[in-house]
Write a protein that holds these residues in place. Structure first.
Motif, mmCIF file in Angstrom:
data_model
loop_
_atom_site.group_PDB
_atom_site.id
_atom_site.type_symbol
_atom_site.label_atom_id
_atom_site.label_comp_id
_atom_site.label_asym_id
_atom_site.label_seq_id
_atom_site.Cartn_x
_atom_site.Cartn_y
_atom_site.Cartn_z
ATOM 1 N N GLN A 160 9.144 16.221 11.417
ATOM 2 C CA GLN A 160 10.115 16.035 10.741
ATOM 3 C C GLN A 160 10.791 17.250 10.663
ATOM 4 O O GLN A 160 12.751 16.720 9.963
ATOM 5 C CB GLN A 160 10.039 14.794 9.239
ATOM 6 N N ILE B 276 13.048 13.923 6.559
ATOM 7 C CA ILE B 276 12.821 12.121 5.885
ATOM 8 C C ILE B 276 12.812 13.222 4.305
ATOM 9 O O ILE B 276 13.010 12.032 3.429
ATOM 10 C CB ILE B 276 12.309 11.918 5.909
ATOM 11 N N ASN C 290 14.311 6.409 4.993
ATOM 12 C CA ASN C 290 13.698 4.698 4.471
ATOM 13 C C ASN C 290 14.253 4.020 3.471
ATOM 14 O O ASN C 290 15.336 4.376 2.399
ATOM 15 C CB ASN C 290 12.465 5.304 3.670
ATOM 16 N N GLU D 220 7.948 1.880 6.115
ATOM 17 C CA GLU D 220 8.404 3.567 5.673
ATOM 18 C C GLU D 220 9.079 4.261 6.922
ATOM 19 O O GLU D 220 7.428 4.104 8.162
ATOM 20 C CB GLU D 220 7.170 3.693 5.183
ATOM 21 N N ASP D 221 9.788 5.216 7.561
ATOM 22 C CA ASP D 221 9.941 4.971 8.872
ATOM 23 C C ASP D 221 9.692 6.786 8.403
ATOM 24 O O ASP D 221 10.321 7.972 8.309
ATOM 25 C CB ASP D 221 11.824 5.266 9.188
ATOM 26 N N SER D 222 8.308 7.200 8.746
ATOM 27 C CA SER D 222 7.614 8.450 8.681
ATOM 28 C C SER D 222 8.402 9.138 9.450
ATOM 29 O O SER D 222 7.857 10.922 9.460
ATOM 30 C CB SER D 222 6.428 8.484 8.699
ATOM 31 N N ARG D 223 8.747 8.698 10.976
ATOM 32 C CA ARG D 223 8.591 9.988 11.880
ATOM 33 C C ARG D 223 9.604 9.238 12.642
ATOM 34 O O ARG D 223 10.157 9.157 14.136
ATOM 35 C CB ARG D 223 7.410 9.477 13.318
#
Length: 576
Positions: free
Chosen positions: A225, A242, A252, A389-392
C-alpha cells in the motif's frame, strides 16, 4: 581612417575612468548535434501489459490505437464529442533520435480520446503496478491535460467506444490550467457494500514539468500500500495509500454516520440569547429623536468675521480672451478667486458641530443568555451501514486497456515509450535505455539553440590596456557611456568627455557632408542627361570623335605600302 584615428585618440585621452566593463557578445559557435537513427528497444518485460514505442508502421499503429468518436456529457448535462485529431509522427521541437515517432495530439482547443488494448490483461492482486510514459509539451501547456487512464477490463470495453464514461482503475499524469499545475493520481474504487464507485484523489500532488523536453512520468503502487511518483527518474512524491489525509475521500469510510431518520425535538432550544424580560420597556428619558451632532454651544463668532462679504469674488485681473465668441461660447464670466477680505471668514457664520451628549439612537431591548439554551442540534451518530475496511486498495480490478481522454488548448503534445506492467526494474531498464539517451540529445539541441552568454567581465588596470586588448569594444563602451550621460546632463557629459563629443560631432558632420555630396552629384547627372536625357553629353561627343579618328587611321594603314611587317605592326600598336 583619419576619423577613426581621431576617435581612438579622443577615447584614449578622455577623462573617463573605466573599471570593470562588459565585453561584447561571444560569436555564436556553430555546433551540429548528432541525431542517431532510432532503433526499437525490445525485450523490456515479456510479462508487461504494454510496451509501446510507436515503432511500427502507421497502418499497424492505427489498428492498435483507436480514436474515439463517442459522445459524452458535461457535468452540466451538455453533450460533446471528441473531434480532436491524432497522429503518429516525430517531434518537431528539440528532437531526439531520427525516426523516433510518438502519439501526438494534433488539434488545439479540442477534446481528444484514443485507446489501445493491452497485450495481456493485468491483474494487480498482490502485485506491484508500474505505469511509465513520456510526455513532450512541444508548444508548452497553458490549459489542458496530458494524463492517461488504465481502463477496467469488462465486456463494455470491447463493445463500446472509449469516452469519459468508460470505467477506469487509475488516472495518472500531468494537468495544467491557469494557476493549477499538478500530476494527477486518482484511484477509482468500488464500495463492496453499496456497489458504488468513488474517485480517490491524491491530496497534495506534485507539479508537472512544463518545459519542451521529453519528461518521464512513473507511478508505482506496491502491494504493501505504498506508492511512489517519479519524474525523470527522481522521486517527487511517496507515501501510504491508506494513511488518513493522503487521499480524499479516504479509502476507508467513517465507522459512524449521522442518522438520517433522527428528528430534532420540538422543545429543543437553539437560541443562545433572548431579550431581557426585566427591560422590556424603553426608559422614559430615552430620546430617540435627539440628533447625533449639535452646534457647539461654547463656540463664538470671530471678531473680524465679515458678514457682508462673499467667500469668493470674480478675479479682477482676469481678461476676456481675444478669441472668445459670445454667440458660440456664451457670455464670458471671469473665474473666481478667494475673497482677500475674508481672512477670518465671511458670509453667514455658523457654529461648528460637536457630538450630541444626549444622543442615544434607537432603543433596542437588551439581550441576555438563554437559560434554556441546549446548543446546535445534530442528528445522532449511528454505525455506518456501508462501512468496510479497504486494507488493500492496491488490489485493483483487472486492467484491459489504456486511454488518453483529454481536453487541451495546446496541440502537439507527444506521448512515447509507454510501459504498463509489474516490474519496477523493467521500467527503470527501459527508461535508462530510451529516455535518458533521448533526453541527452534534446538537452544538447536546447543548448546549441540557446542564446550565447556574454563573456565574463574582465578587469583592466587602465584605459590604454583596454584599448590595446579590444579597441572595438573599448570604443563601443566609451561611446555608450557618453550617450547615456548625454541624455541625463548633456553639458556635464561634454565637459567630462570633450574629445569623445568632438569625435561624434565630426562623424555626424562627415555623414551630412557625404550625403550632400551624393545629392549634388545626382542632380548634376540628371541635369547633364545621364539619367534618361536624349541630349548627348560632352564626354559622349569626345568619344565619338576619337572613334572616327581611329577608323580614319586604320583606313590609311590599309592603303599604305610598306615593306616591313614589323614597322607596320609597330604603327598599329602605336596608334592604338
Amino acid at each position: 581612417m583619419k576619423f577613426i584615428e581621431s576617435v581612438a585618440y579622443a577615447l584614449l585621452t578622455s577623462s573617463l575612468t573605466l573599471g570593470s566593463v562588459r565585453a561584447a557578445n561571444e560569436k555564436p559557435i556553430s555546433r551540429e548535434v548528432d541525431h542517431p537513427d532510432f532503433v526499437p528497444f525490445n525485450n523490456v518485460d515479456p510479462e508487461a501489459g504494454l510496451w509501446e514505442q510507436f515503432a511500427d508502421s502507421d497502418e499497424e499503429l492505427a489498428k492498435r490505437w483507436k480514436p474515439s468518436s463517442a459522445k459524452s456529457l458535461e457535468g452540466t448535462g451538455d453533450e460533446y464529442s471528441y473531434v480532436g485529431q491524432w497522429a503518429f509522427e516525430e517531434p518537431t521541437v528539440l528532437s531526439g533520435f531520427k525516426g523516433d515517432k510518438g502519439l501526438v495530439v494534433k488539434s488545439p482547443a479540442a477534446r481528444h480520446a484514443i485507446s489501445a488494448k493491452l497485450d495481456r490483461t493485468l491483474d494487480n492482486k498482490d502485485k506491484t503496478l508500474v505505469v511509465q510514459y513520456e510526455v513532450k509539451l512541444q508548444k508548452g501547456l497553458e490549459c489542458g491535460g496530458a494524463y492517461l487512464k488504465l481502463l477496467s477490463e469488462n465486456e463494455d470495453l470491447h463493445a463500446e467506444e472509449f469516452s469519459g464514461e468508460t470505467p477506469y482503475q487509475v488516472m495518472f499524469g500531468p494537468d495544467k490550467c491557469g494557476s493549477t499545475n499538478k500530476v494527477h493520481f486518482i484511484i477509482r474504487r468500488k464500495n463492496p457494500i453499496s456497489g458504488e464507485y468513488e474517485e480517490k484523489h491524491l491530496v497534495a500532488p506534485p507539479a508537472a514539468r512544463l518545459n519542451k523536453l521529453s519528461n518521464l512520468y512513473t507511478l508505482i503502487i506496491h502491494p504493501d500500500q505504498q506508492f511512489e511518483i517519479r519524474i525523470d527518474g527522481h522521486t517527487v512524491k511517496a507515501g501510504s495509500i491508506i494513511e488518513e489525509g493522503v487521499f480524499r475521500p479516504s479509502f476507508n469510510p467513517p465507522k459512524t454516520v449521522y442518522d438520517e431518520d433522527d428528528v430534532k425535538p420540538d422543545d429543543w432550544v437553539e437560541d443562545r440569547y433572548i431579550p431581557d424580560p426585566e427591560q422590556a420597556e424603553k426608559p422614559e428619558d430615552w430620546d430617540e429623536d435627539a440628533p447625533f451632532q449639535i452646534p457647539d454651544p461654547e463656540a463664538v463668532k470671530p471678531a473680524d468675521w465679515n458678514d457682508d462679504e462673499e467667500p469668493f469674488i470674480p478675479d479682477p485681473e482676469a481678461i476676456k480672451p481675444e478669441d472668445w465668441d459670445d454667440e458660440e461660447d456664451g457670455e464670458w464670466v471671469a473665474p473666481e478667486i478667494p475673497n482677500p477680505a475674508c481672512a477670518a471668514g465671511c458670509g453667514v457664520w455658523e457654529a461648528p458641530k460637536i457630538r450630541n451628549p444626549a444622543y442615544k439612537g434607537k432603543w433596542v431591548q437588551p439581550q441576555i443568555e438563554n437559560p434554556d439554551y441546549k446548543g446546535e442540534w445534530e442528528p445522532r451518530q449511528i454505525a455506518n451501514p456501508n462501512y468496510f475496511e479497504d486494507s488493500r486498495p492496491s488490489d485493483l480490478e483487472p486492467i484491459g486497456a489504456v486511454g488518453f481522454e483529454l481536453w487541451t488548448m495546446q496541440n502537439d503534445i507527444l506521448f512515447d515509450n509507454i510501459y504498463i506492467g509489474h516490474s519496477v526494474a523493467a521500467a527503470e531498464y527501459a527508461g535508462n535505455n530510451t529516455f535518458l539517451p533521448k533526453l541527452f540529445i534534446e538537452s544538447e539541441e536546447e543548448k546549441a539553440n540557446a542564446p550565447k552568454p556574454l563573456k565574463e567581465r574582465k578587469q583592466y588596470e587602465s584605459a590604454l590596456e583596454f584599448f590595446r586588448d579590444d579597441p572595438v569594444g573599448y570604443i563601443t563602451e566609451v561611446t555608450r557611456v557618453f550617450i547615456l550621460n548625454f541624455f541625463v546632463d548633456y553639458k556635464q557629459a561634454i565637459l567630462n568627455q570633450p574629445l569623445v563629443a568632438l569625435g561624434l560631432a565630426t562623424a555626424v558632420l562627415s555623414a551630412i557632408v557625404a550625403a550632400l555630396g551624393i545629392l549634388v552629384g545626382g542632380f548634376a547627372l540628371i541635369k547633364n542627361g545621364v539619367f534618361g536625357s536624349s541630349k548627348p553629353t560632352p564626354s559622349a561627343v569626345a568619344d565619338k570623335k576619337a572613334k572616327s579618328a581611329v577608323a580614319a587611321d586604320a583606313s590609311d594603314a590599309d592603303s599604305a605600302t610598306t615593306t616591313s611587317s614589323a614597322t607596320s605592326t609597330n604603327a598599329v600598336k602605336r596608334k592604338t
